[in-house]
Design an enzyme around this catalytic site. Sequence first.
Site, PDB file in Angstrom:
ATOM      1  N   HIS A 222       0.859  -1.195   0.000  1.00  0.00           N
ATOM      2  CA  HIS A 222       0.000   0.000   0.000  1.00  0.00           C
ATOM      3  C   HIS A 222       0.893   1.242   0.000  1.00  0.00           C
ATOM      4  O   HIS A 222       1.702   1.416  -0.903  1.00  0.00           O
ATOM      5  CB  HIS A 222      -0.951  -0.081   1.211  1.00  0.00           C
ATOM      6  CG  HIS A 222      -2.046   0.934   1.277  1.00  0.00           C
ATOM      7  ND1 HIS A 222      -2.425   1.734   0.232  1.00  0.00           N
ATOM      8  CD2 HIS A 222      -2.877   1.259   2.302  1.00  0.00           C
ATOM      9  CE1 HIS A 222      -3.430   2.520   0.606  1.00  0.00           C
ATOM     10  NE2 HIS A 222      -3.718   2.253   1.860  1.00  0.00           N
ATOM     11  N   HIS A 261      -2.234  -2.332  -9.479  1.00  0.00           N
ATOM     12  CA  HIS A 261      -3.261  -1.694  -8.658  1.00  0.00           C
ATOM     13  C   HIS A 261      -4.478  -2.605  -8.583  1.00  0.00           C
ATOM     14  O   HIS A 261      -4.817  -3.270  -9.556  1.00  0.00           O
ATOM     15  CB  HIS A 261      -3.680  -0.344  -9.258  1.00  0.00           C
ATOM     16  CG  HIS A 261      -4.339   0.552  -8.254  1.00  0.00           C
ATOM     17  ND1 HIS A 261      -5.675   0.452  -7.939  1.00  0.00           N
ATOM     18  CD2 HIS A 261      -3.826   1.528  -7.480  1.00  0.00           C
ATOM     19  CE1 HIS A 261      -5.967   1.357  -7.021  1.00  0.00           C
ATOM     20  NE2 HIS A 261      -4.872   2.025  -6.712  1.00  0.00           N
ATOM     21  N   ARG A 270      -3.808   8.871 -11.799  1.00  0.00           N
ATOM     22  CA  ARG A 270      -3.038   9.991 -11.227  1.00  0.00           C
ATOM     23  C   ARG A 270      -1.615  10.064 -11.769  1.00  0.00           C
ATOM     24  O   ARG A 270      -0.920  11.067 -11.623  1.00  0.00           O
ATOM     25  CB  ARG A 270      -2.998   9.823  -9.704  1.00  0.00           C
ATOM     26  CG  ARG A 270      -4.364   9.768  -9.029  1.00  0.00           C
ATOM     27  CD  ARG A 270      -4.311   9.164  -7.646  1.00  0.00           C
ATOM     28  NE  ARG A 270      -3.969   7.743  -7.692  1.00  0.00           N
ATOM     29  CZ  ARG A 270      -3.924   6.962  -6.615  1.00  0.00           C
ATOM     30  NH1 ARG A 270      -4.175   7.472  -5.415  1.00  0.00           N
ATOM     31  NH2 ARG A 270      -3.611   5.687  -6.720  1.00  0.00           N
ATOM     32  N   ASP A 317       2.639   5.637  -6.653  1.00  0.00           N
ATOM     33  CA  ASP A 317       3.879   5.568  -5.870  1.00  0.00           C
ATOM     34  C   ASP A 317       5.119   5.555  -6.759  1.00  0.00           C
ATOM     35  O   ASP A 317       6.201   5.941  -6.308  1.00  0.00           O
ATOM     36  CB  ASP A 317       3.853   4.329  -4.969  1.00  0.00           C
ATOM     37  CG  ASP A 317       2.776   4.454  -3.902  1.00  0.00           C
ATOM     38  OD1 ASP A 317       2.010   3.492  -3.704  1.00  0.00           O
ATOM     39  OD2 ASP A 317       2.671   5.537  -3.287  1.00  0.00           O
TER      40      ASP A 317
HETATM   41  C1  SDX Z   1      -1.474   2.134  -3.338  1.00  0.00           C
HETATM   42  O1  SDX Z   1      -6.202   0.789  -3.287  1.00  0.00           O
HETATM   43  C2  SDX Z   1      -5.717   1.949  -3.520  1.00  0.00           C
HETATM   44  O2  SDX Z   1      -6.360   2.856  -4.026  1.00  0.00           O
HETATM   45  C3  SDX Z   1      -4.277   2.132  -3.079  1.00  0.00           C
HETATM   46  C4  SDX Z   1      -3.624   3.434  -3.500  1.00  0.00           C
HETATM   47  C5  SDX Z   1      -4.253   4.624  -2.807  1.00  0.00           C
HETATM   48  O3  SDX Z   1      -4.184   5.735  -3.359  1.00  0.00           O
HETATM   49  O4  SDX Z   1      -4.718   4.446  -1.650  1.00  0.00           O
HETATM   50  O5  SDX Z   1      -3.743   3.597  -4.888  1.00  0.00           O
HETATM   51  C6  SDX Z   1      -2.147   3.443  -3.129  1.00  0.00           C
HETATM   52  O6  SDX Z   1      -1.418   1.359  -2.431  1.00  0.00           O
HETATM   53  C7  SDX Z   1      -0.963   1.767  -4.700  1.00  0.00           C
HETATM   54  C8  SDX Z   1      -0.350   0.337  -4.748  1.00  0.00           C
HETATM   55  C9  SDX Z   1       1.071   0.405  -4.167  1.00  0.00           C
HETATM   56  N1  SDX Z   1       1.601  -0.962  -4.040  1.00  0.00           N
HETATM   57  C10 SDX Z   1       2.605  -1.420  -4.820  1.00  0.00           C
HETATM   58  O7  SDX Z   1       3.118  -0.772  -5.722  1.00  0.00           O
HETATM   59  C11 SDX Z   1       3.083  -2.832  -4.466  1.00  0.00           C
HETATM   60  C12 SDX Z   1       3.252  -3.659  -5.736  1.00  0.00           C
HETATM   61  N2  SDX Z   1       1.912  -3.902  -6.315  1.00  0.00           N
HETATM   62  C13 SDX Z   1       1.360  -5.225  -6.104  1.00  0.00           C
HETATM   63  O8  SDX Z   1       1.630  -5.753  -4.817  1.00  0.00           O
HETATM   64  C14 SDX Z   1      -0.111  -5.274  -6.540  1.00  0.00           C
HETATM   65  O9  SDX Z   1      -0.198  -4.737  -7.794  1.00  0.00           O
HETATM   66  C15 SDX Z   1      -1.175  -4.647  -5.671  1.00  0.00           C
HETATM   67  C16 SDX Z   1      -1.087  -5.081  -4.276  1.00  0.00           C
HETATM   68  C17 SDX Z   1      -1.094  -3.158  -5.715  1.00  0.00           C
HETATM   69  C18 SDX Z   1      -2.517  -5.082  -6.255  1.00  0.00           C
HETATM   70  O10 SDX Z   1      -2.631  -6.393  -5.885  1.00  0.00           O
HETATM   71  P1  SDX Z   1      -3.689  -7.384  -6.480  1.00  0.00           P
HETATM   72  O11 SDX Z   1      -4.942  -6.678  -6.886  1.00  0.00           O
HETATM   73  O12 SDX Z   1      -3.832  -8.532  -5.551  1.00  0.00           O
HETATM   74  O13 SDX Z   1      -2.902  -7.784  -7.741  1.00  0.00           O
HETATM   75  P2  SDX Z   1      -3.528  -8.525  -8.920  1.00  0.00           P
HETATM   76  O14 SDX Z   1      -4.541  -9.514  -8.437  1.00  0.00           O
HETATM   77  O15 SDX Z   1      -3.959  -7.444  -9.874  1.00  0.00           O
HETATM   78  O16 SDX Z   1      -2.314  -9.339  -9.559  1.00  0.00           O
HETATM   79  C19 SDX Z   1      -2.589 -10.050 -10.727  1.00  0.00           C
HETATM   80  C20 SDX Z   1      -1.284 -10.692 -11.142  1.00  0.00           C
HETATM   81  C21 SDX Z   1      -0.673 -11.567 -10.060  1.00  0.00           C
HETATM   82  O17 SDX Z   1       0.068 -12.566 -10.728  1.00  0.00           O
HETATM   83  P3  SDX Z   1      -0.455 -14.105 -10.596  1.00  0.00           P
HETATM   84  O18 SDX Z   1      -0.303 -14.472  -9.135  1.00  0.00           O
HETATM   85  O19 SDX Z   1      -1.919 -14.094 -11.067  1.00  0.00           O
HETATM   86  O20 SDX Z   1       0.485 -14.878 -11.502  1.00  0.00           O
HETATM   87  O21 SDX Z   1      -0.281  -9.680 -11.398  1.00  0.00           O
HETATM   88  C22 SDX Z   1       0.813  -9.860 -10.520  1.00  0.00           C
HETATM   89  C23 SDX Z   1       0.304 -10.677  -9.351  1.00  0.00           C
HETATM   90  O22 SDX Z   1       1.397 -11.408  -8.772  1.00  0.00           O
HETATM   91  N3  SDX Z   1       1.238  -8.559 -10.054  1.00  0.00           N
HETATM   92  C24 SDX Z   1       2.505  -8.212  -9.930  1.00  0.00           C
HETATM   93  C25 SDX Z   1       2.486  -6.889  -9.476  1.00  0.00           C
HETATM   94  N4  SDX Z   1       1.214  -6.486  -9.330  1.00  0.00           N
HETATM   95  C26 SDX Z   1       0.440  -7.523  -9.695  1.00  0.00           C
HETATM   96  N5  SDX Z   1       3.650  -8.902 -10.166  1.00  0.00           N
HETATM   97  C27 SDX Z   1       4.815  -8.235  -9.919  1.00  0.00           C
HETATM   98  N6  SDX Z   1       4.864  -6.957  -9.475  1.00  0.00           N
HETATM   99  C28 SDX Z   1       3.721  -6.267  -9.243  1.00  0.00           C
HETATM  100  N7  SDX Z   1       3.802  -5.012  -8.805  1.00  0.00           N
END
Ligand code: SDX
Length: 381
Positions: A222, A261, A270, A317
Site C-alpha cells: 500500500h 493496482h 493519477r 507511488d
Molecule cells: C497504493 O487501493 C488503492 O487505491 C491504493 C492506493 C491509494 O491511493 O490508496 O492507490 C495506493 O497502495 C498503490 C499500490 C502500491 N503498491 C505497490 O506498488 C506494491 C506492488 N503492487 C502489487 O503488490 C499489486 O499490484 C497490488 C497489491 C497493488 C494489487 O494487488 P492485487 O490486486 O492482488 O494484484 P492482482 O490480483 O492485480 O495481480 C494479478 C497478477 C498476479 O500474478 P499471478 O499471481 O496471477 O500470476 O499480477 C501480478 C500478481 O502477482 N502482479 C505483480 C504486481 N502487481 C500484480 N507482479 C509483480 N509486481 C507487481 N507489482
Amino acid sequence: MTDVEIKKGLAGVTVDYTAVSKVNPDTNSLLYRGYPVQELAATQPFEAVAYLLWHGELPDAAQLAEFEASERAQRALDENVKITIDLLPLDAHPMDVVRTAVSVIGASDPEAYDSSRESDLRKSARLFAKLPAIVAYDQRRRRGQELIDPRDDLDYSSNFLYMTFGDLPDEVVRRAFNVSMILYAEHSFNASTFTARVITSTMSDLYSAVVGAIGALKGPLHGGANEAVMHIFDDIGSADNVGPWLDAALAEKRKIMGFGHRVYKKGDSRVPTMKAALDTLVEHYSADGPDAGDLAALYDALEAEFVSRKGIYPNLDYPSGPAYHLMGFDTLTFTPLFVAARVTGWTAHIIEQAASNALIRPLSAYNGPEERHIAGYVADP
Ligand code: SDX
C-alpha cells in the site's frame, strides 16, 4: 464444506456508498466530490482540496482565508509531542513516529471523544495542520538537525518544505509538492481508508481510526510502496541494468513496487499528472549534475521493460518516490508524506462513516477441525 464464494481481499466487492470520491477504472478517472483530480491539481492549493473533501464544496475566498488562518495558527509541534518523539530511538521508522505522535495528540485532546461532526471537523483540521511539523522534525532529528518552527506567512506546501529543509522552496518544487499532496489525498475504499472506516463503525474515536489507518498505509503493498520504489532504484543502479535485474526479480516472483493496482488495470489515473510534476523537477535539478537525468533514465527504462513484459502499469507511488527524492526528502520520509496528504481523505471518510453508524462486520467460512470434545468431560446436569 458448505459451498460458499470467498471474495479474497474483498477484491471487486462493493460494501457501501461514499460521496467523497469516485475511482473509475473504465474511464481511468478519479473525482473528488465530483471534480477531476487533474483539474484540482492544476488550479488549487492543497488547503482548498482538504476543505473540499471535508465540506463537499470548494471554499470561496472568505472561507479559504478563514481556513488558512486557522490552519496556520495550529501548525507548531506541541511540546508533549516533541518530548514523546525525542524519547523514540533515532532509528525508529518514521511511520512509527508519526503513528505515535497522532496517538499523543489524541490522548491529549479533551474533545477526542466528542464524535459530533463539528468536533470531528476540528480534529481533522488539527491533524492536517500538525502532521507537517511532525514529519519535518522527524527527518531533521534523524539528520542531527534542530527543529524549525513553522512560519504563518507561508502556504501549506511552502511551510512544509521550509520546516523540513530550512529555506524557502523554489516555485517549481513548491508546485510539484502541492500536486503530490492533492494526488495522494484521497482514493475511495483503499486499505487504509477502509481500516479507518471499520474502526469508526464501532463508534470508536477519530484519532484511533487515523492511527489504525497509518498502520495499514505503512505496508509496502500500500503506501509503503513509494519508499520501496527508491530501494528498487538503488538496487538496480542504472538504466542498463534494468533487464538483468528484472530477470532475477521476476524469477524470484517478487512484486515490483510502484506497479499494479487493485482497481486500475489500465494504469493509475493519477500517474500522468505526477509524472509531469516529476519531469519539471528533473529539468530543474538537471543543472545540478547527472543525478536527476540518470534517475529519469532509470525510471523510463524500468517502466518500459516491466510494462512490455507483464502488461502491469505504474501506480502513483512510482513517480512520487523519485519526485520526493529530488526534492531532498529521505526515502524513509516518503510514506509519512503520504500520511500528511491522506489524512484529509481518511478523516472525510471517518466523518461519513460516523454519520451512517453501521457496524462493519463481514462473515467468515470455517475450515478448521470439525466439532470435537474434551476426553472425560461431562457437562453439568
Ligand atoms: C497504493 O487501493 C488503492 O487505491 C491504493 C492506493 C491509494 O491511493 O490508496 O492507490 C495506493 O497502495 C498503490 C499500490 C502500491 N503498491 C505497490 O506498488 C506494491 C506492488 N503492487 C502489487 O503488490 C499489486 O499490484 C497490488 C497489491 C497493488 C494489487 O494487488 P492485487 O490486486 O492482488 O494484484 P492482482 O490480483 O492485480 O495481480 C494479478 C497478477 C498476479 O500474478 P499471478 O499471481 O496471477 O500470476 O499480477 C501480478 C500478481 O502477482 N502482479 C505483480 C504486481 N502487481 C500484480 N507482479 C509483480 N509486481 C507487481 N507489482
